[in-house]
Design a protein around this motif. Structure first.
Motif, PDB file in Angstrom:
ATOM      1  N   PRO A   1      41.235  97.330  10.943  1.00 56.24           N
ATOM      2  CA  PRO A   1      40.001  96.909  11.920  1.00 56.24           C
ATOM      3  C   PRO A   1      38.605  96.674  10.844  1.00 56.24           C
ATOM      4  CG  PRO A   1      41.335  98.377  13.099  1.00 56.24           C
ATOM      5  CD  PRO A   1      41.864  98.425  11.604  1.00 56.24           C
TER       6      PRO A   1
ATOM      7  N   ASP B   1      36.375  93.453  10.886  1.00 58.36           N
ATOM      8  CA  ASP B   1      34.969  93.323  11.187  1.00 58.36           C
ATOM      9  C   ASP B   1      34.173  93.236  10.150  1.00 58.36           C
ATOM     10  OD1 ASP B   1      35.455  94.421  13.538  1.00 58.36           O
ATOM     11  OD2 ASP B   1      34.971  96.522  13.009  1.00 58.36           O
TER      12      ASP B   1
ATOM     13  N   GLU C   1      32.047  90.223  11.480  1.00 56.42           N
ATOM     14  CA  GLU C   1      30.779  90.808  12.056  1.00 56.42           C
ATOM     15  C   GLU C   1      30.467  90.339  13.476  1.00 56.42           C
ATOM     16  OE1 GLU C   1      26.680  91.739  10.104  1.00 56.42           O
ATOM     17  OE2 GLU C   1      26.847  89.724  10.546  1.00 56.42           O
TER      18      GLU C   1
ATOM     19  N   PRO D   1      31.203  94.424  19.403  1.00 58.36           N
ATOM     20  CA  PRO D   1      32.530  94.858  20.336  1.00 58.36           C
ATOM     21  C   PRO D   1      32.474  94.036  21.641  1.00 58.36           C
ATOM     22  CG  PRO D   1      30.952  96.732  19.207  1.00 58.36           C
ATOM     23  CD  PRO D   1      30.299  95.499  18.908  1.00 58.36           C
TER      24      PRO D   1
ATOM     25  N   ARG E   1      36.013  87.921  20.160  1.00 53.72           N
ATOM     26  CA  ARG E   1      36.947  88.935  19.648  1.00 53.72           C
ATOM     27  C   ARG E   1      38.315  89.296  20.255  1.00 53.72           C
ATOM     28  NH1 ARG E   1      36.270  93.587  16.682  1.00 53.72           N
ATOM     29  NH2 ARG E   1      34.064  93.394  16.214  1.00 53.72           N
TER      30      ARG E   1
ATOM     31  N   LYS F   1      30.218  85.765   5.589  1.00 53.28           N
ATOM     32  CA  LYS F   1      30.819  86.135   6.954  1.00 53.28           C
ATOM     33  C   LYS F   1      31.281  85.078   7.381  1.00 53.28           C
ATOM     34  CE  LYS F   1      29.366  90.542   7.136  1.00 53.28           C
ATOM     35  NZ  LYS F   1      30.254  91.500   7.117  1.00 53.28           N
TER      36      LYS F   1
END
Length: 129
Positions: free
Chosen positions: A45, A49, A53, A56, A61, A119
Protein backbone atom coordinates in the motif's frame (compact mmCIF):
# COMPACT_ATOMS: atom_id res chain seq x y z
CA UNK A 1 -3.69 21.65 -28.29
CA UNK A 2 -0.39 21.01 -29.99
CA UNK A 3 2.23 19.35 -27.83
CA UNK A 4 5.81 20.09 -28.58
CA UNK A 5 8.58 17.75 -27.64
CA UNK A 6 11.22 19.39 -25.50
CA UNK A 7 14.69 18.14 -24.86
CA UNK A 8 15.48 17.18 -21.25
CA UNK A 9 18.15 19.90 -21.11
CA UNK A 10 15.65 22.55 -22.17
CA UNK A 11 13.10 21.35 -19.64
CA UNK A 12 15.67 21.47 -16.82
CA UNK A 13 16.75 24.97 -17.84
CA UNK A 14 13.15 26.19 -17.91
CA UNK A 15 12.41 24.61 -14.53
CA UNK A 16 15.43 26.36 -13.06
CA UNK A 17 14.22 29.70 -14.46
CA UNK A 18 10.81 29.37 -12.83
CA UNK A 19 12.27 28.23 -9.53
CA UNK A 20 11.43 24.54 -9.73
CA UNK A 21 13.87 21.73 -9.37
CA UNK A 22 13.94 18.50 -11.27
CA UNK A 23 12.00 15.55 -9.83
CA UNK A 24 14.20 12.86 -8.32
CA UNK A 25 13.12 10.18 -10.79
CA UNK A 26 12.53 10.10 -14.54
CA UNK A 27 9.00 9.81 -15.96
CA UNK A 28 9.85 6.70 -18.00
CA UNK A 29 11.15 4.96 -14.86
CA UNK A 30 7.95 5.80 -12.97
CA UNK A 31 5.80 4.44 -15.82
CA UNK A 32 7.70 1.14 -15.79
CA UNK A 33 7.46 1.04 -11.98
CA UNK A 34 3.68 1.27 -12.33
CA UNK A 35 3.64 -1.97 -14.35
CA UNK A 36 5.96 -3.68 -11.82
CA UNK A 37 3.69 -2.60 -8.99
CA UNK A 38 0.64 -3.91 -10.85
CA UNK A 39 2.21 -7.42 -10.99
CA UNK A 40 3.25 -7.38 -7.33
CA UNK A 41 1.29 -9.70 -5.00
CA UNK A 42 0.39 -8.62 -2.43
CA UNK A 43 0.74 -4.97 -3.40
CA UNK A 44 2.51 -2.75 -0.94
CA UNK A 45 0.00 0.00 0.00
CA UNK A 46 2.86 2.43 0.68
CA UNK A 47 4.17 1.97 -2.87
CA UNK A 48 0.67 2.45 -4.30
CA UNK A 49 0.27 5.64 -2.27
CA UNK A 50 3.71 6.85 -3.34
CA UNK A 51 2.81 6.52 -7.04
CA UNK A 52 -0.73 7.89 -6.89
CA UNK A 53 -1.09 10.15 -3.84
CA UNK A 54 -4.83 9.60 -3.48
CA UNK A 55 -6.60 10.70 -0.32
CA UNK A 56 -8.14 7.85 1.70
CA UNK A 57 -11.65 9.09 0.83
CA UNK A 58 -10.90 9.71 -2.87
CA UNK A 59 -13.56 7.83 -4.89
CA UNK A 60 -10.93 6.79 -7.45
CA UNK A 61 -9.17 4.69 -4.81
CA UNK A 62 -11.86 2.01 -5.04
CA UNK A 63 -11.26 1.54 -8.78
CA UNK A 64 -7.47 1.63 -8.48
CA UNK A 65 -7.17 -2.06 -7.55
CA UNK A 66 -9.14 -3.08 -10.64
CA UNK A 67 -6.98 -0.84 -12.84
CA UNK A 68 -3.78 -2.33 -11.42
CA UNK A 69 -5.19 -5.85 -11.90
CA UNK A 70 -5.78 -5.09 -15.60
CA UNK A 71 -2.31 -3.58 -15.97
CA UNK A 72 -0.79 -6.68 -14.35
CA UNK A 73 -1.77 -8.71 -17.41
CA UNK A 74 0.46 -6.63 -19.68
CA UNK A 75 4.07 -7.80 -19.98
CA UNK A 76 7.36 -6.25 -21.07
CA UNK A 77 6.28 -2.59 -21.18
CA UNK A 78 8.41 -0.58 -23.59
CA UNK A 79 8.43 3.22 -23.43
CA UNK A 80 7.93 4.67 -26.91
CA UNK A 81 7.60 8.39 -26.19
CA UNK A 82 7.92 10.91 -23.38
CA UNK A 83 6.37 14.35 -23.87
CA UNK A 84 6.58 17.27 -21.49
CA UNK A 85 3.36 19.28 -21.33
CA UNK A 86 3.32 23.04 -21.78
CA UNK A 87 3.17 23.75 -18.04
CA UNK A 88 6.42 21.75 -17.48
CA UNK A 89 4.93 20.03 -14.42
CA UNK A 90 3.15 17.29 -16.35
CA UNK A 91 4.56 14.64 -18.64
CA UNK A 92 2.91 11.99 -20.81
CA UNK A 93 4.61 8.62 -21.21
CA UNK A 94 3.47 6.32 -24.02
CA UNK A 95 4.21 2.60 -23.83
CA UNK A 96 3.52 -0.63 -25.65
CA UNK A 97 3.12 -3.89 -23.74
CA UNK A 98 2.48 -7.49 -24.69
CA UNK A 99 -0.94 -8.98 -23.93
CA UNK A 100 -1.39 -12.51 -22.53
CA UNK A 101 -3.39 -13.81 -25.51
CA UNK A 102 -0.95 -12.32 -27.98
CA UNK A 103 -0.78 -8.91 -29.51
CA UNK A 104 0.37 -5.57 -28.23
CA UNK A 105 -1.50 -2.83 -26.39
CA UNK A 106 -0.73 0.87 -26.22
CA UNK A 107 -0.87 2.70 -22.90
CA UNK A 108 -0.49 6.36 -22.03
CA UNK A 109 0.31 7.55 -18.53
CA UNK A 110 0.22 11.17 -17.43
CA UNK A 111 2.48 12.12 -14.56
CA UNK A 112 2.70 15.32 -12.55
CA UNK A 113 5.70 16.57 -10.58
CA UNK A 114 4.63 17.01 -6.94
CA UNK A 115 7.26 17.93 -4.34
CA UNK A 116 10.08 16.63 -6.58
CA UNK A 117 8.36 13.28 -7.20
CA UNK A 118 6.37 12.12 -10.25
CA UNK A 119 2.79 11.12 -9.39
CA UNK A 120 0.47 9.19 -11.70
CA UNK A 121 -2.53 11.36 -12.61
CA UNK A 122 -4.23 9.16 -15.22
CA UNK A 123 -3.74 5.98 -17.17
CA UNK A 124 -5.23 5.26 -20.57
CA UNK A 125 -5.21 1.89 -22.28
CA UNK A 126 -7.34 -1.06 -23.36
CA UNK A 127 -9.91 -2.21 -20.84
CA UNK A 128 -9.07 0.58 -18.37
CA UNK A 129 -11.87 2.72 -17.01
Amino acid sequence: MIRRRRSPALVLALLALVGCSEPESRPDEVARELFRLARERPRDPARVDALFELAPDDPRRAALGDTLDRLSEAAKPQVTDVQTMSDLRRTAVDLFAELPGGGIARYSIQLEAVDHVWKVRWIQGPDLA
